[in-house]
Design an enzyme around this catalytic site. Structure first.
Site, PDB file in Angstrom:
ATOM      1  N   GLU A 118     -23.800  -9.565 -21.120  1.00 41.20           N
ATOM      2  CA  GLU A 118     -22.538  -8.816 -21.273  1.00 41.20           C
ATOM      3  C   GLU A 118     -22.915  -7.398 -21.690  1.00 41.20           C
ATOM      4  O   GLU A 118     -22.534  -6.915 -22.757  1.00 41.20           O
ATOM      5  CB  GLU A 118     -21.604  -9.472 -22.294  1.00 41.20           C
ATOM      6  CG  GLU A 118     -20.189  -8.892 -22.193  1.00 41.20           C
ATOM      7  CD  GLU A 118     -19.221  -9.337 -23.277  1.00 41.20           C
ATOM      8  OE1 GLU A 118     -19.117 -10.557 -23.527  1.00 41.20           O
ATOM      9  OE2 GLU A 118     -18.585  -8.448 -23.865  1.00 41.20           O
TER      10      GLU A 118
ATOM     11  N   HIS B 197     -23.008  -3.417 -20.928  1.00 37.17           N
ATOM     12  CA  HIS B 197     -22.099  -2.573 -20.148  1.00 37.17           C
ATOM     13  C   HIS B 197     -22.668  -1.213 -19.774  1.00 37.17           C
ATOM     14  O   HIS B 197     -23.463  -0.631 -20.501  1.00 37.17           O
ATOM     15  CB  HIS B 197     -20.809  -2.376 -20.924  1.00 37.17           C
ATOM     16  CG  HIS B 197     -20.121  -3.664 -21.273  1.00 37.17           C
ATOM     17  ND1 HIS B 197     -19.667  -4.545 -20.323  1.00 37.17           N
ATOM     18  CD2 HIS B 197     -19.834  -4.239 -22.459  1.00 37.17           C
ATOM     19  CE1 HIS B 197     -19.110  -5.590 -20.916  1.00 37.17           C
ATOM     20  NE2 HIS B 197     -19.210  -5.430 -22.216  1.00 37.17           N
TER      21      HIS B 197
ATOM     22  N   PHE C 218     -12.283   3.758 -28.582  1.00 35.23           N
ATOM     23  CA  PHE C 218     -13.049   2.923 -29.514  1.00 35.23           C
ATOM     24  C   PHE C 218     -14.019   3.722 -30.395  1.00 35.23           C
ATOM     25  O   PHE C 218     -14.665   3.161 -31.274  1.00 35.23           O
ATOM     26  CB  PHE C 218     -13.844   1.859 -28.750  1.00 35.23           C
ATOM     27  CG  PHE C 218     -12.975   0.987 -27.889  1.00 35.23           C
ATOM     28  CD1 PHE C 218     -12.105   0.073 -28.457  1.00 35.23           C
ATOM     29  CD2 PHE C 218     -13.007   1.093 -26.505  1.00 35.23           C
ATOM     30  CE1 PHE C 218     -11.287  -0.728 -27.679  1.00 35.23           C
ATOM     31  CE2 PHE C 218     -12.195   0.298 -25.706  1.00 35.23           C
ATOM     32  CZ  PHE C 218     -11.328  -0.617 -26.295  1.00 35.23           C
TER      33      PHE C 218
ATOM     34  N   HIS D 212     -13.843 -10.936 -18.987  1.00 40.50           N
ATOM     35  CA  HIS D 212     -14.119 -10.072 -20.150  1.00 40.50           C
ATOM     36  C   HIS D 212     -12.798  -9.553 -20.727  1.00 40.50           C
ATOM     37  O   HIS D 212     -11.844  -9.336 -19.983  1.00 40.50           O
ATOM     38  CB  HIS D 212     -15.000  -8.898 -19.700  1.00 40.50           C
ATOM     39  CG  HIS D 212     -15.448  -8.025 -20.813  1.00 40.50           C
ATOM     40  ND1 HIS D 212     -14.686  -6.974 -21.288  1.00 40.50           N
ATOM     41  CD2 HIS D 212     -16.579  -8.054 -21.565  1.00 40.50           C
ATOM     42  CE1 HIS D 212     -15.340  -6.397 -22.291  1.00 40.50           C
ATOM     43  NE2 HIS D 212     -16.487  -7.028 -22.476  1.00 40.50           N
TER      44      HIS D 212
ATOM     45  N   ASP E 208     -23.667  -7.312 -25.865  1.00 37.84           N
ATOM     46  CA  ASP E 208     -22.444  -6.512 -25.717  1.00 37.84           C
ATOM     47  C   ASP E 208     -22.737  -5.035 -25.978  1.00 37.84           C
ATOM     48  O   ASP E 208     -21.907  -4.300 -26.510  1.00 37.84           O
ATOM     49  CB  ASP E 208     -21.317  -6.990 -26.647  1.00 37.84           C
ATOM     50  CG  ASP E 208     -19.919  -6.694 -26.082  1.00 37.84           C
ATOM     51  OD1 ASP E 208     -19.828  -6.015 -25.035  1.00 37.84           O
ATOM     52  OD2 ASP E 208     -18.939  -7.139 -26.682  1.00 37.84           O
TER      53      ASP E 208
HETATM   54  C1  GRE Z   1     -16.508  -5.074 -25.280  1.00 37.87           C
HETATM   55  O1  GRE Z   1     -16.973  -4.698 -24.224  1.00 37.87           O
HETATM   56  O2  GRE Z   1     -16.576  -6.266 -25.584  1.00 37.87           O
HETATM   57  C2  GRE Z   1     -15.874  -4.082 -26.198  1.00 37.87           C
HETATM   58  C3  GRE Z   1     -15.172  -3.013 -25.656  1.00 37.87           C
HETATM   59  C4  GRE Z   1     -14.591  -2.078 -26.510  1.00 37.87           C
HETATM   60  C5  GRE Z   1     -14.700  -2.224 -27.887  1.00 37.87           C
HETATM   61  C6  GRE Z   1     -15.382  -3.284 -28.420  1.00 37.87           C
HETATM   62  C7  GRE Z   1     -15.976  -4.227 -27.591  1.00 37.87           C
HETATM   63  O3  GRE Z   1     -15.060  -2.902 -24.328  1.00 37.87           O
HETATM   64  O4  GRE Z   1     -16.636  -5.282 -28.103  1.00 37.87           O
HETATM   65 ZN    ZN Z   2     -18.170  -6.539 -23.653  1.00 39.56          ZN
END
Ligand code: GRE
Ligand code: ZN
Length: 327
Positions: free
Chosen positions: A8, A10, A23, A165, A286
């Site tokens: 996971e 990104h 965020f 997700h 993550d």
């Molecule tokens: C995630 O990709 O799980 C994520 C976000 C934004 C803030 C926190 C987070 O996309 O864990």
């Molecule tokens: Zn994520």
């Protein structure tokens, strides 16, 4: 533990970068965050080396394509993001794979793009960020709806996992979060939104029609493992509108694969492990929303599993699920 696989993890492209800024805490951390989420080279690989993560499956940030109401634009940007991730994977085939971003605004286009990504670009599956907006910004479309059955047929035919997700709830659907924006986001609302979507998939008969589908969830299952017994217990009394042939828990235990992304906590891990078993659990971080170091420090030292299970959950399960060709 060396040789971990994480999936996971990104990336953003310039067009989706701004979606992540809500965020950020301050501008200094925003600069670092931007650099990390856009980067698919040196820094990411260095941190992977430091934390024993051998291989990472890249995916587009949330809401990504699902937050683009214009269908043509969504199709265009999904291709662009996927081509970018394909380049990264081609530059470092022993370190990066990719999950396809999909234009769910158009189920046929999403199915075609998934096929292109898997068959031509060697992608390992799809990652979709929750419900899709389509045409109107205040719309929210879920994939249990009948118009997605042909899309799911393609997922089943390609035999790749579909990672559901989280995404942030949209204001039009979020009356009960009013005055509490923190509640809508990663601390709680992400799991509420994603668990409802996952349970809708369980309750719509999808898994009776496609018994080989594999759905991934992050964050140790978005709170579902903790609630699973009660779900089935109470559903015996009020199953109104439930269209599965079997109890909901049967579908969840059979079709769902859960990662540790963003949830580095022994009690939650123990619960998920007990409910799903060691064959359905996987390591993930993550990044860059979480530090790979935090994910790895916890995973490598948790005393809740044996060394054999650590290897299985940290690596071998992912090799099997994602059909990885690693040495
Ligand atoms: C995630 O990709 O799980 C994520 C976000 C934004 C803030 C926190 C987070 O996309 O864990
Ligand atoms: Zn994520």
């Amino acid at each position: 533990m060396r040789g971990k696989i994480a999936f996971e993890e990104h990336v953003a492209i310039e067009e989706t970068l701004e979606q992540t800024h809500v965020f950020a805490r301050d501008s200094a951390s925003l600069d670092r965050f931007n650099r990390q989420i856009l980067g698919v080279g040196g820094e990411r690989l260095e941190i992977m080396d430091e934390t024993g993560i051998e291989f990472a499956i890249l995916s587009l940030n949330a809401p990504g394509i699902q937050g683009i109401p214009d269908t043509r634009q969504a199709i265009y940007l999904a291709k662009k993001a996927n081509d970018r991730m394909a380049e990264a994977a081609a530059s470092h085939p022993d370190r990066f794979g990719a999950f396809a971003a999909l234009p769910m605004q158009d189920p046929d286009a999403a199915a075609d793009e998934l096929r292109r990504c898997v068959e031509q670009l060697g992608f390992k599956g799809a990652m979709v960020n929750g419900f899709t907006q389509k045409e109107r910004p205040d719309s929210a479309i879920y994939y249990d709806l009948p118009e997605y059955r042909s899309f799911w047929a393609q997922v089943a035919a390609l035999d790749v996992p579909f990672y559901l997700h989280p995404r942030m709830q949209i204001p039009a659907q979020a009356k009960n979060y009013e005055g509490h924006p923190w509640l809508m986001s990663a601390p709680w609302g992400f799991a509420v939104e994603t668990s409802i979507h996952a349970l809708r998939l369980c309750g719509c008969g999808l898994f009776d029609e496609y018994p080989t589908l594999k759905i991934c969830l992050g964050h140790l299952g978005e709170n579902i493992p903790f609630g699973l017994w009660r779900l089935d217990a109470r559903m015996r009394f009020s199953p109104r509108g439930y269209r599965g042939k079997r109890p909901l828990g049967d579908y969840f235990r059979k079709h769902f694969h859960i990662t540790t992304s963003g949830n580095f906590n022994d009690p939650a891990f123990k619960c998920t492990l007990e409910v799903l078993g060691r064959d359905k659990l996987y390591f993930s971080a993550d990044y860059p929303f979480e530090k790979m170091q935090d994910a790895a420090d916890w995973y490598d030292s948790t005393t809740t599993i044996s060394e054999q299970d650590r290897l299985q959950i940290g690596r071998s399960n992912a090799v099997k699920l994602l059909k990885l060709d690693l040495k």
